[in-house]
Design an enzyme around this catalytic site. Structure first.
Site, PDB file in Angstrom:
ATOM      1  CG  ASP A 231      11.932  12.501   8.695  1.00 42.22           C
ATOM      2  OD1 ASP A 231      11.876  11.403   8.102  1.00 42.22           O
ATOM      3  OD2 ASP A 231      11.792  13.580   8.112  1.00 42.22           O
TER       4      ASP A 231
ATOM      5  CB  CYS B 219      -0.935   0.009   1.210  1.00 45.32           C
ATOM      6  SG  CYS B 219      -0.077  -0.002   2.815  1.00 45.32           S
ATOM      7  N   GLY B 220       2.142   1.140   0.070  1.00 45.36           N
ATOM      8  CA  GLY B 220       2.969   2.342   0.085  1.00 45.36           C
ATOM      9  C   GLY B 220       4.446   1.982   0.063  1.00 45.36           C
ATOM     10  CD  GLU B 221       9.108   1.626  -3.058  1.00 45.80           C
ATOM     11  OE1 GLU B 221       8.218   1.459  -3.907  1.00 45.80           O
ATOM     12  OE2 GLU B 221      10.305   1.375  -3.246  1.00 45.80           O
ATOM     13  N   GLY B 222       8.328   4.057   1.072  1.00 44.06           N
ATOM     14  CA  GLY B 222       9.012   5.242   1.556  1.00 44.06           C
ATOM     15  C   GLY B 222      10.500   5.180   1.304  1.00 44.06           C
ATOM     16  CB  SER B 223      13.211   7.418   2.472  1.00 39.22           C
ATOM     17  OG  SER B 223      12.585   8.536   1.912  1.00 39.22           O
TER      18      SER B 223
END
Length: 1846
Positions: free
Chosen positions: A1388, A1252-1256
């Site tokens: 962050d 459902c998602g992808e980050g750093s």
């Protein structure tokens, strides 16, 4: 404290005081460790002691060359310097980089708590603490600068300089014997250090006034760089430059003498020895006329020189002085280098072996070190160099470094030096001084440079601190201390009327555009010196010469292409009153001006002569271009191109046979069918001896009208009997021509014929041939120094080697009797040690060799005696008219040794010496090369002769040559191949030679030809003809013999006849070498205590052999001898196993002495270290002692248990508390691995769903828990699962699991919950609370697409209710307050890391960068990780410091994201610009459009520059809770259980926030064109776009209206104001339309870190897409809607309409837009036309580049007529039609020049087709040969017949 400790402390304290007095560098006010300080002091004291010992040793053995002394002394000096730098301090210079307090001010010294020092502590602890507080070496290499240094007349006399930098803080160096400079800014000169002026005075005062010694010269122990020239000239007594400059690394060459940066000239005693020198940045090297200077040609000077000015002129003067001084420069390896990795190597050509690698040496013990990073491949540009271990230095270094990857440890800087560090360029507020360091404006203006004994004003302009102006500037005539910018291009006029004969003079006119006077160029130098490439740039700016141009005798010139911009020669004065251009006597000139050069002459003609490489066809081309007829006198075809291959007939010569004294040649006969055969005389074979093969040798070299170095043999032409020519011609040279064995000859063949019409000459190329070997003469043996284990022998080379002597065979053997025979009778009465005499040697002899007669059947090369005997026969001379009397044979024998000088070389040497004397006697300026160069209009007699054009002397072919007889002994061969002797008694030798450490000798394998004898082959490259036979026995007689051998791999090679030189010699004895070592003497009791056996080890090295030993037993009381034993060293006797036995000893204490007797005699007595104690055993036996030790151990165990119990009782609770704390703060106990705990879940506890998602840092998947309960008691079903995408073993994976570790400590309502971790699988999984709506940023951006949202109406709260906005802000603050209470820093915090669940509750997530702050106020990360630059506070950006206050700053950015619906912060700025905007300019984001003052005040509170001025999250929660919901109050961490109440003083007051720029501007009724502020072209910004909310598209007015037309909304618009601050310059940051369509931010993994995909219809296009009517046709009505324009007054241009519905944005090169491909129907993307211009057939377009489509010509004409009527109404506005300025905010600027459009630049002249094109952006498709591109400089409308109004 003991007395010894007091003495040591005082001694160390004294050392520090001495170091401080020497003032070597600054100190740092911080403490260092105990170990470091102790080691520094210990090392310093030990090194000083060793240095004193070495000095004492050198005083007694000064005649022995110690190759290792320099390295030891350098190491000692470096250690001393480190300690001195750590202790002393120097005064501040204008450059504050010298002060270590720059970063550690004195006010911040580390305080030391002395309360723990007890009264019983000794004074030692106190002194050590004080010592550690002051001893702290600086982290950077401190630079200490000196100006130009001139040492003259006496070794210690530093003369004052005329040219100085004018530094008010400069220190006078007069009277100093040791100068501590690290950099000399300028040149360093040592000259005229002569004790005697003439030889008569020297002879008269020789006994009274000895020469200066090396120790009297000033030393520069720390000097690393000389920015100018290093000159050593006419200096006596200076033996080794290594002792003067032990650490010199770089010579800059910014100022040159001629074109040389290193000059060593006429120094009688000098050795270079600059083994640390690694870089010469500019200029060449000239080392000549130094009588004793060797190794000048073994250094690879071309490798050291990094610039194209690389002329190298070196000689080996010691070779020419061999008969006078007895010195011969050795060849061969100087250091042992296994694998050839340590030293640098040259490649020399060898005829027999091809390319040979020769080791580069500075001296006989030091080689030129090799570094793989001195040059960067493949460009060969200058590299950073290496450290001591050969590793690569920092990229900003040059010449090496102390430490790798450290810009503060460079020996010299590649670019700029500032504050102890090498940097690429100076900061914007600094100025570059001397092209090497940065200074402030104040420091620059303090300088008062003196040029030519006159003070000149200094200027600080455009980042340059100099007495001259930078490019594009000129001196202000009103104030000579200032520069002003040129209007247009600077035209620099240089008034000169002198000869440009050196490179510095040429550099002085580098910037000149107009030469006011005559330009005469006469630059001498090698063709390969590279000066031509530099002069190409120097003369490139010249376009006009008012006088004439004269180029003569300039050997570097290959062509005149360097005058590529020369356009006009006015020739107001003419050379010889005739010539405007004169080119003659340029030996390497091959071409004239470039074919593209458009050169005109106002008057005069051209003279070109005596350019031997210049073909006449190029002369004809130039004359044709200048429209000047050819003149055979001025442009002589006969004197140009003589050496060039323009038209030739070659003769191919072959060698048929080669002998020792003869060579046979053949070649095809010359084709004479097309010429008069009667005029053909025959062939002449020319030959001469040459030292080496020179491919560039020419026939004209070494020739004059009197003496010809070439000999010749003539062969007359004869026809055969049938009238046909002979097919092949054969000739030979032999004994009658005195051909010598193993001699290299150059040869060529030329035809001889009488001049006649149609005559053709034939000539061959120069070839080379070497004659064969012949048996060499035997060498002459002599003896030299004899040592204890070596014999140094010397010999003279054979008088006639007759070949390449590759090696000498040395044989030696022992001539001694066996010592065992003497040992048999050693202990007899007649041979007692006391009566033994030294062995007498047989008489030492030298066996003389007899000369070897060469058989009479062979003709050999003449010797000196035979040549002198036939002197009368040589007195001949060619019958040439005007020939001088021949003096070659009449000269003395001393003069005959020297080669006849070359006239041109003599001229060049004379010019160099004159220039050198001018530089020494009149030092040049430091700041720059003087533009006013002294007149140099001298013309030598040689040049006067050369200027007589057409009168060049010619050599007649029939002239008999003179034979020049060399009276030197033949030099040894340079061959390095391994010989294989043909003598049967010699064994085979190895192929590869080795080097003896510490010597110059190259060796082959040592072998044993006969039992008891040895032999070794010594390479003939050892030019000193000596060898030290080592590893000999002490005091032993040896027989030695010697023979010379040639290269056995060459046919005909042999060794000298067996009459070998021989000698007998005994080595010396070594005093005390026969002594037995005391520690080897041992004793033991035998059967009882009265019997003692004594053993020892024999001496390892003895004087010839041991005869026996005398062992004595002495009483310890009075030293009397109790017993004596004598034993002979017979065969089989062992001193260790047998020894001697003493019996019947009485009780007492004894010691033993042993004396060894060798061939030389009795040695010294050795005594045992342990006494022999003979006594009866007492009470204390071994058993009793062991029992006592056991009892002691039991008592110690009991005491240990008591102490352990006491510690547990007293300190147990504190340890327990600390352990509990560390469990709560796991980061204090991180061991770089994740340990599973109670949070661990099984893999089958959850079901992994889709991504459902992808980050750093990973990917997120949907998951479902199988009725699992987390450790916190939460039973979960749907969940989110994070999986790392990196390698499981990587550091990021560890950080990923550490994030889960951190989340285990959190339990609050507004932080994402952790359910568990699955670490048993790869990759690991982190199971967290499911947040259905994703992150806050994407959620906000999704609201923009809502139909309710209208940005122009600022209906923000229609999308997100006001109370919901407060609720979200309060929830984020409450979660951060929870982290703040736990002393955690998130690092962050951003909208992307705030998650929203299905009931729209915001929670904080992503703790991958969170850190604990329990023991520190801030956290400073290490290593390399991605950082969110746009959310970071100023202290985080600049210093890397993070704390809760930096999170408050990030919260303000989150508020900005919220009010702008997820807009990118600092849009339009790159990451570097963000850093400058926040950290340097101290600016914040301007108030967003439609943002309430309340929220912007909260933002500004969070964005206060000082962290302590920002609110806490606790304060923010109380501030925001007032508007929050009751549900929030029930769930809040701050407002519920914790009851974190604020004091009245802590409450926030928004009224204190500045309201600047928060009030809305007053809306005017209509735009006022006159109120639009006019900017200059230089101040315009091409990225000024219009906010989207200012535009509104309306339906078409009628069917004929262009769909690309846009109009203004009925609401009056505000006039755009002139931006006046940095905030307003970045206008893109002020609109609320979200991020730009293609903002590029490359950093890490997602949209905030890297480049991302963008959506369409986002922001407006660029402002310059519209065009007015009058911009194209001078005010006419045409071009109605070209380029997206409108034909309606008041209507703007297509600023807000996208190009082809999102296909391309129309923006160029800026980060705000993305360039995309467009379809074939589209015009170029920069046209800015509206979308309605496309999608229809490409017919009947009224104009190109996005013009509106019309269905008919009539419709187009009607629209044009309407536009023309509107244009007439605009005449009061300067004739402009639909102007871009009709729309406020577009960025268009009105022009003050009438009739011109300020947005465009005229680029096309007016012609017959149009009235000119002011547009700068191109034209139709039919330009550029039908390609689809549009012309950037073409007209907008090209086809006039299709114009509707024509």
């Amino acid at each position: 404290m003991t007395r010894m400790n007091i003495v040591r402390c005082r001694r160390r304290h004294k050392i520090l005081e001495n170091l401080e007095e020497e003032n070597l560098g600054p100190s740092c006010s911080s403490t260092t460790s105990t170990t470091a300080a102790t080691e520094a002091l210990g090392t310093t004291t030990e090194d000083m002691r060793l240095k004193q010992q070495r000095s004492s040793s050198r005083a007694t053995e000064h005649d022995i060359v110690d190759g290792n002394h320099h390295d030891d002394e350098h190491i000692t000096m470096r250690r001393l310097r480190l300690v001195k730098n750590s202790r002393t301090r120097r005064r501040t210079t204008p450059d504050s980089s010298m002060d270590c307090y720059e970063e550690n001010p004195p006010s911040q010294k580390t305080s030391i708590n002395y309360s723990w020092i007890s009264k019983k502590s000794s004074m030692t602890s106190l002194m050590l603490l004080l010592l550690f507080a002051f001893v702290q070496p600086c982290a950077s290499i401190v630079e200490k600068r000196c100006g130009p240094i001139d040492i003259r007349n006496r070794p210690w006399d530093i003369k004052p300089q005329w040219s100085k930098l004018g530094d008010p803080n400069e220190k006078d160096l007069a009277g100093q014997r040791m100068v501590n400079c690290t950099v000399v800014e300028g040149s360093l000169t040592i000259s005229f250090v002569l004790k005697h002026k003439t030889k008569a005075q020297e002879e008269m005062h020789r006994s009274l006034q000895p020469r200066y010694s090396q120790d009297e010269f000033i030393t520069f122990p720390h000097l690393r760089e000389i920015t100018g020239t290093l000159l050593v000239f006419e200096t006596e007594g200076l033996v080794d430059l290594r002792k003067i400059f032990p650490n010199l690394r770089v010579i800059g060459g910014r100022s040159l003498i001629q074109h040389y940066a290193l000059i060593i000239y006429r120094n009688p005693d000098l050795e270079i020895g600059l083994d640390k020198l690694s870089v010469i940045r500019n200029g060449g090297v000239r080392i000549i006329d130094n009588r004793k200077l060797c190794y000048t040609k073994t250094i690879d000077w071309k490798h050291l020189i990094t610039s194209s000015i690389n002329d190298v002129v070196v000689d080996n003067a010691a070779e020419y002085a061999v008969t006078e001084t007895g010195l011969m420069c050795p060849r061969g390896a100087c250091e042992e280098d296994k694998g050839e990795s340590k030293c640098h190597y040259l490649e020399e050509k060898n005829q027999e072996q091809g390319v040979e690698r020769v080791q580069s040496c500075w001296s006989n013990t030091t080689c030129q070190k090799s570094c793989a990073y001195d040059r960067l491949l493949p460009t060969k540009e200058i590299g950073p160099g290496c450290d001591a271990n050969g590793d690569r230095c920092h990229d900003q270094c040059v010449g090496g470094c102390e430490r790798v990857n450290d810009a503060t440890a460079c020996h010299a800087c590649k670019n700029v030096y500032h504050k102890g560090k090498c940097i690429e360029k100076c900061d914007a507020h600094l100025y570059l001084l001397l092209q090497r360091r940065c200074v402030t404006r104040e420091q620059c203006l303090q300088l008062n440079p003196v040029l030519s004994n006159k003070t000149v004003p200094i200027k600080a302009t455009a980042g340059l601190c100099s007495d001259k102006c930078p490019d594009g500037y000129q001196i202000n005539p009103d104030d000579h201390r200032e520069c002003r910018k040129c209007v247009g291009k600077c035209e620099i006029v240089c008034e000169i009327n002198h000869v440009i004969d050196t490179f510095p003079k040429a550099q002085a006119i580098r910037l000149c555009n107009i030469i006011d006077g005559n330009l005469t160029i006469e630059i001498r130098g090698k063709q390969d010196s590279g000066m031509a490439s530099e002069l190409k740039d120097i003369f490139a700016n010249i376009h006009t010469i008012t006088g004439y141009l004269l180029v003569r005798q300039s050997s570097p010139f290959i062509s005149l292409n360097m005058f590529r911009n020369l356009r006009r020669i006015e020739a107001k004065s003419l050379f010889r009153n005739l010539y405007a251009i004169t080119v003659f006597e340029n030996p390497n000139l091959k071409k004239l001006f470039d074919s593209t050069t458009d050169l005109t002459l106002d008057r005069g003609t051209v003279s070109i002569a005596n350019n031997k490489m210049l073909c006449f066809k190029y002369i004809k081309q130039l004359m044709s271009k200048l429209n000047i007829p050819l003149d055979p006198i001025d442009q002589s075809e006969g004197t140009n191109g003589e050496k060039a291959i323009c038209e030739d007939m070659a003769i191919n010569v072959s060698i048929t046979a080669v002998n020792a004294d003869s060579v046979f040649f053949s070649w095809p006969s010359f084709n004479i069918t097309d010429i008069d055969q009667r005029k053909f005389l025959g062939y002449e074979l020319f030959f001469k001896e040459v030292p080496r093969i020179d491919e560039n040798m020419t026939i004209e070299e070494d020739r004059s009208a009197c003496v010809d170095s070439w000999q010749s043999v003539f062969k007359q032409y004869y026809e055969t009997s049938n009238g046909e020519p002979t097919p092949d011609i054969f000739m030979d040279i032999g004994p009658r021509e005195r051909i010598r064995p193993n001699t290299l000859y150059a040869y060529y063949v030329a035809t001889q014929m009488v001049l006649h019409a149609g005559a053709k000459n034939g000539v061959s190329k120069i070839g080379f041939v070497r004659t064969s070997y012949y048996t060499p003469d035997p060498p002459t043996l002599a003896l030299a120094q004899v040592d204890s284990d070596a014999i140094h022998i010397t010999w003279e080379a054979p008088l006639q080697p007759n070949g390449d002597l590759t090696h000498y065979t040395i044989m030696w053997r022992e001539n001694e009797v066996s010592p065992y025979e003497e040992a048999e009778k050693f202990c007899t009465d007649a041979s007692t040690p006391a009566n033994r005499q030294h062995t007498k040697d047989p008489k030492e002899t030298i066996v003389a060799d007899k000369p070897v007669d060469i058989p009479s059947s062979r003709t050999v090369a003449p010797t000196l005696l035979t040549m002198m005997g036939h002197e009368d026969q040589q007195k001949t001379c060619a019958a040439t008219p005007g020939c001088c009397s021949c003096s070659a044979i009449e000269e003395s024998s001393e003069q005959n040794k020297k080669k006849r000088p070359d006239p041109m070389s003599a001229i060049e040497s004379s010019a160099f010496e004159n220039k050198l004397l001018d530089e020494v006697l009149m030092p040049r300026d430091t700041m720059r090369v003087r533009r006013s160069i002294e007149d140099a209009n001298r013309v030598s007699e040689e040049l006067e002769k050369a200027e007589n054009l057409g009168k060049a002397p010619k050599t007649l072919g029939g002239k008999k040559p003179l034979i020049h007889i060399s009276k030197k002994k033949p030099s040894s061969s340079s061959t390095t191949s391994t010989p294989a002797p043909t003598i049967a008694s010699m064994y085979a030798l190895t192929r590869k030679p080795t080097t003896v450490p510490g010597t110059r000798i190259r060796l082959y394998e040592i072998y044993e030809p006969l039992p008891g004898s040895w032999a070794i082959n010594v390479s003939a490259l050892a030019l000193d003809n000596s060898y030290v036979i080592r590893n000999l026995k002490h005091y032993t007689l040896y027989a030695i013999s010697l023979s010379a051998c040639q290269n056995m791999t060459v046919p005909g090679a042999s060794c000298s006849i067996s009459h070998r030189a021989g000698a007998l010699k005994r080595t010396k004895h070594i005093t005390d070498i026969d002594k037995v070592l005391n520690e080897t003497i041992e004793w033991r009791f035998m059967n009882n205590s009265q019997q003692v056996n004594v053993t020892w080890d024999p001496p390892t090295e003895v004087n010839g052999g041991i005869f026996g030993y005398v062992v004595k037993l002495k009483s310890k009381v009075d030293g009397s001898i109790v017993m004596t034993r004598c034993v002979g060293a017979k065969r089989g006797y062992s001193t260790r196993n047998q020894g001697v036995l003493f019996q019947n000893l009485a009780d007492g204490r004894y010691f033993v002495s042993v004396t060894a007797t060798s061939v030389h005699g009795a040695g010294p007595e050795a005594e045992s270290s342990d006494p022999i104690v003979v006594m009866t055993p007492g009470f204390f036996t071994v058993e009793i002692i062991l029992g006592m030790l056991l009892v002691f151990l039991i008592l110690m165990s009991i005491a240990g248990c008591i102490i352990y119990y006491y510690i547990q009782v007293r300190y147990g609770k504190k340890v327990k508390a600390l352990s509990d704390f560390m469990q709560l703060n796991p980061e204090y106990c991180v061991d770089n691995k994740y340990n599973a705990d109670d949070w661990e879940l099984r893999q089958d506890d959850v079901v992994l769903g889709q991504q459902c998602g992808e980050g750093s840092f990973g990917k997120v998947y949907l998951g479902t828990g199988n009725n699992v309960v987390s450790l916190m008691g939460d039973r979960f079903g749907p969940c989110a699962i994070k999986i790392n995408v990196d390698d499981p073993a990587s550091t990021e994976n560890l950080n990923y699991l550490m994030e889960a570790n951190i989340m285990k400590n959190f339990k609050t309502n507004f932080i994402v919950k952790l359910y568990g971790v699955i670490s048993t699988v790869q990759p690991a999984m982190v199971v967290m609370e499911m947040m259905d709506l994703g992150n806050l940023r994407d959620y906000l951006r999704s609201k923009r697409e809502d139909e309710v949202f209208n940005e122009t109406d600022c209906n923000f709260f229609d999308i997100i209710p006001r109370d919901k906005f407060h609720e979200w802000a309060a929830q984020i603050c409450d979660g951060m307050a929870y982290l703040e209470s736990l002393k955690f820093c998130h690092r962050d915090l951003a909208a992307r890391n705030c998650m929203i669940n299905r009931d729209e509750t915001v929670k904080i997530g992503d703790f991958g960068m969170a850190r604990d702050l329990f023991y520190h106020d801030y956290y400073k990360p290490s290593g390399k990780r991605m950082m969110p630059v746009r959310w970071m506070s100023p202290e985080s950006l600049k210093d890397g410091k993070f704390d809760s206050k930096s999170d408050v700053w990030s919260f303000g950015v989150v508020l900005y994201e919220m009010v702008t619906l997820g807009a990118q912060p600092y849009i339009g700025l790159s990451n570097d610009e963000v850093l400058n905007y926040i950290g340097m300019a101290r600016k914040v984001i301007k108030k967003p459009e439609c943002c309430e003052n309340y929220w912007y005040k909260v933002m500004k509170m969070c964005w206060r520059y000082s962290p302590r001025d920002r609110p806490t999250f606790l304060q923010l929660v109380h501030l925001l809770a007032a508007e929050a919901s009751p549900e929030f109050r029930d769930l809040s961490f701050v407002l519920t259980d914790n009851q974190m109440i604020l004091d009245d003083s802590e409450a926030l007051d928004l009224d204190d926030i500045d309201d600047t720029d928060m009030n809305d501007q007053v809306v005017e009724v209509a735009p006022d064109v006159e109120n639009v502020e006019v900017q200059s072209d230089s101040e315009r910004r091409n990225t000024d776009s219009i906010p989207l909310k200012q535009f509104k598209t309306i339906p078409p007015i009628n069917a004929t209206t262009s769909h690309s037309t846009i109009s203004i909304d009925e609401t009056p618009m505000k006039a755009k104001q002139r931006e006046g601050s940095l905030d307003e310059e970045y206008a893109l940051m002020n609109h609320s339309g979200g991020p730009s369509d293609a903002e590029v931010r490359t950093y890490a993994g997602d949209g905030d870190y890297v480049e991302r995909d963008v959506r369409e219809n986002d922001v407006p296009t660029r402002r310059n897409t519209g065009a007015s009517t009058s911009s194209y046709t001078g005010g006419g009505p045409y071009c109605l809607t070209n380029r997206g324009g409108s034909n309606e007054r008041g209507a703007g241009f297509g600023e807000a309409v996208r190009l082809t519905d999102g296909v391309g944005s129309g923006h160029l090169n800026d980060d705000d837009y993305v360039e995309k491909e467009i379809s074939s129907m589209d015009t170029r993307r920069s046209t800015g036309a509206s979308s309605s211009s496309y999608g229809v057939p490409q017919t009947n377009w009224s104009g190109n580049r996005g013009a509106t489509y019309y269905t008919s010509k009539a419709q187009q004409a009607a629209t044009a007529a309407a536009a023309a009527a509107a244009a007439l109404q605009q005449q009061q506005n300067g004739g402009r039609g639909d102007r871009l300025t009709q729309l406020p905010g577009t960025g268009h600027l009105q022009s003050t020049r009438g009739g011109q459009d300020g947005d465009y630049i005229e680029t096309e002249p007016k012609n017959y087709r149009n009235n000119g094109s002011p547009s700068r952006n191109g034209n139709s498709r039919d330009i550029f040969n039908g390609r689809s591109a549009f012309g950037e400089n073409e007209h907008l409308i090209e086809d006039n017949e299709h114009h509707p109004l024509v």
